[in-house]
Design a protein around this motif. Structure first.
Motif, PDB file in Angstrom:
ATOM      1  N   TRP A  36      -5.197  -5.724   6.098  1.00 30.55           N
ATOM      2  CA  TRP A  36      -5.417  -5.008   4.842  1.00 30.55           C
ATOM      3  C   TRP A  36      -6.440  -3.891   5.034  1.00 30.55           C
TER       4      TRP A  36
ATOM      5  N   LEU B  32      -5.903   0.186   4.681  1.00 27.36           N
ATOM      6  CA  LEU B  32      -6.735   1.012   3.810  1.00 27.36           C
ATOM      7  C   LEU B  32      -7.390   2.153   4.589  1.00 27.36           C
TER       8      LEU B  32
ATOM      9  N   ARG C 102      -4.684   4.718   5.346  1.00 28.72           N
ATOM     10  CA  ARG C 102      -4.287   5.453   4.142  1.00 28.72           C
ATOM     11  C   ARG C 102      -5.388   6.381   3.644  1.00 28.72           C
ATOM     12  N   GLY C 103      -6.604   6.188   4.133  1.00 23.22           N
ATOM     13  CA  GLY C 103      -7.713   7.029   3.708  1.00 23.22           C
ATOM     14  C   GLY C 103      -8.478   6.478   2.524  1.00 23.22           C
ATOM     15  N   SER C 104      -8.095   5.281   2.058  1.00 17.30           N
ATOM     16  CA  SER C 104      -8.786   4.674   0.921  1.00 17.30           C
ATOM     17  C   SER C 104     -10.105   4.036   1.336  1.00 17.30           C
ATOM     18  N   LEU C 105     -10.223   3.685   2.608  1.00 19.27           N
ATOM     19  CA  LEU C 105     -11.431   3.056   3.116  1.00 19.27           C
ATOM     20  C   LEU C 105     -11.842   3.802   4.374  1.00 19.27           C
ATOM     21  N   ARG C 106     -12.999   4.376   4.347  1.00 23.69           N
ATOM     22  CA  ARG C 106     -13.495   5.110   5.512  1.00 23.69           C
ATOM     23  C   ARG C 106     -14.036   4.134   6.554  1.00 23.69           C
TER      24      ARG C 106
END
Length: 60
Positions: free
Chosen positions: A10, A14, A17-21
């Protein structure tokens, strides 16, 4: 499948996808290691075990 593997996948998705650096992922991992060595770890493990049992009992 272990919870560690699922959370790792997960987090990887993320990050991709760029949602979590990467920095946020590293801080989260560090927090997880610190939490695992704290006095709260057995309680957290009990909650996760209970949730895993409940999820496996779901009939689809």
């Amino acid at each position: 499948m272990s919870l560690v593997l699922l959370v790792g996948i997960w987090a990887g998705l993320l990050i991709r996808r760029g949602s979590l650096r990467l920095g946020g992922a590293l801080v989260s991992a560090l927090f997880g290691f610190l939490l695992a060595s704290s006095k709260m770890a057995p309680g957290v493990q009990d909650i996760l075990d209970h949730l895993a049992r409940e999820i496996t009992e779901i009939d689809l």
